[in-house]
Enzyme design. Structure first.
Site, short mmCIF file in Angstrom:
data_model
loop_
_atom_site.label_atom_id
_atom_site.label_comp_id
_atom_site.label_asym_id
_atom_site.label_seq_id
_atom_site.Cartn_x
_atom_site.Cartn_y
_atom_site.Cartn_z
N TYR A 100 90.50 -8.59 -41.52
CA TYR A 100 90.66 -7.57 -42.57
C TYR A 100 89.41 -6.69 -42.65
O TYR A 100 89.49 -5.50 -42.95
CB TYR A 100 90.90 -8.23 -43.92
CG TYR A 100 92.20 -8.96 -44.04
CD1 TYR A 100 93.37 -8.30 -44.43
CD2 TYR A 100 92.29 -10.32 -43.76
CE1 TYR A 100 94.58 -8.95 -44.54
CE2 TYR A 100 93.50 -10.99 -43.87
CZ TYR A 100 94.64 -10.31 -44.26
OH TYR A 100 95.83 -10.97 -44.36
N ASP A 148 103.02 -10.62 -38.87
CA ASP A 148 101.89 -10.29 -39.76
C ASP A 148 100.78 -9.66 -38.91
O ASP A 148 101.02 -8.68 -38.20
CB ASP A 148 101.48 -11.57 -40.51
CG ASP A 148 100.40 -11.37 -41.56
OD1 ASP A 148 100.73 -10.86 -42.66
OD2 ASP A 148 99.25 -11.72 -41.30
N HIS A 154 108.07 -13.53 -46.45
CA HIS A 154 107.10 -13.08 -45.46
C HIS A 154 107.03 -13.97 -44.21
O HIS A 154 106.99 -13.47 -43.09
CB HIS A 154 105.70 -12.99 -46.10
CG HIS A 154 104.66 -12.44 -45.18
ND1 HIS A 154 104.76 -11.16 -44.64
CD2 HIS A 154 103.52 -12.96 -44.67
CE1 HIS A 154 103.70 -10.94 -43.85
NE2 HIS A 154 102.94 -12.01 -43.85
#
Length: 322
Positions: free
Chosen positions: A238, A109, A300
């Protein structure tokens, strides 16, 4: 909860080191060539519990940090302190602290993107990279938040995460264990887009029963730590995406020149609708010459869900380069 897991994992040494102006927590186990394990969102060094045991049992020395903003590492308050230049700087300081000139790197990730950037900025420090779930993408002509909004709309999870405090307020309507379950137990392959007017955390569903690959106690380890730290540090990664994009202009078109392996689950978030075409196309292969691609059944958080298979894939790659 964490103490019980420590007993199961055996002798792990925990360090707090100074690097790049912050304190960073690093878990260490084993002797031999070093493998650096980099976690993603919303995770901790603990996400690598299976690989730490497996790799250290097979003759490797494992270093698994909490990235800046997470766990027992420092969380600078400004989102502008979370670019990949900062993160790679942290990792170079970590390698220097442990007197390691060159290491293997495995990332998942956000940690996968950090691993690609470490390989891009400082290939001299990387023997080889294994990326879980995230390929190396080219630098697009527009910044990431515009690209995502254009592709998926304003309610794409990354778009919602941009506003300082918004996701934190939404997360705070749940207890930490529920927030962790909503993310770690995602079992849909679609991109994460909330219906108009809804927060992504409200949209995510928790399955009626836990999957066999994770226990309530393991989920509680994450929940306890995020209860302590909050989510702002993690979310700030982010919020620094556009700044990274701006600063990365000199690397436009640059290729990854270290040996690479990409492992991706066929039901990973957005894989079928977005990533698959890129992974199977020519652009990625031009940017990562010689990359080995493994597509396997899974979602994921694949290093936990299919931990034995993933650990074996990592080990085969390391042995090939030894």
């Amino acid at each position: 909860m964490e103490m019980e897991w420590m007993k199961k994992m055996g002798e792990i040494t925990h360090h707090t080191i100074k690097t790049n102006g912050i304190s960073m927590h690093v878990a260490e186990k084993g002797d031999g060539p070093v493998v650096l394990l980099l976690h993603g969102f919303p995770e901790l060094w603990f996400s690598w519990r299976h690989q730490i045991t497996h790799l250290s049992n097979h003759g490797y020395r494992v270093l698994a940090p909490d990235l800046r903003g997470y766990g027992d590492s420092d969380s600078p308050s400004s989102p502008s302190s979370y670019t990949f230049f900062h993160i790679v700087g942290d990792l170079i300081g970590l390698l220097d602290h442990f007197n390691q000139q060159q290491v293997f790197v495995v990332g998942h990730d956000w940690g996968a993107t950090a691993a690609w950037h470490l390989s891009l900025f400082r290939p001299d420090r990387v023997k080889g990279i294994v990326s879980l779930g995230i390929p190396f993408f080219p630098r697009y002509p527009i910044n990431p938040t515009h690209l995502f909004t254009k592709s998926f709309g304003d309610d794409f999870y990354i778009s919602q995460f941009q506003e300082l405090g918004r996701a934190e307020r939404a997360f705070a309507t749940y207890d930490c264990l529920t927030v962790i379950k909503k993310f770690l137990l995602i079992n849909v392959g679609d991109v994460l887009v909330a219906p108009p007017g809804m927060e992504i955390i409200d949209h995510l569903q928790i399955p009626s029963s836990l999957p066999p690959w994770i226990t309530e106690d393991e989920l509680q380890v994450y929940a306890d730590k995020f209860q302590e730290t909050g989510f702002t540090g993690a979310l700030n990664h982010y919020r620094a995406m556009d700044l990274t994009w701006e600063l990365e202009a000199p690397w436009q078109g640059a290729k990854i020149k270290v040996p690479s392996k990409l492992i991706i689950g066929d039901e990973d978030i957005g894989f079928q609708s977005w990533t698959k075409e890129y992974v199977e196309g020519d652009v990625m292969k031009e940017l990562i010459p010689g990359v080995e691609v493994v597509m396997m059944e899974g979602h994921h958080f694949i290093q936990q869900e299919k931990h034995q298979e993933v650990s074996d894939h990592i080990l085969s790659f390391l042995h090939k380069l030894a």
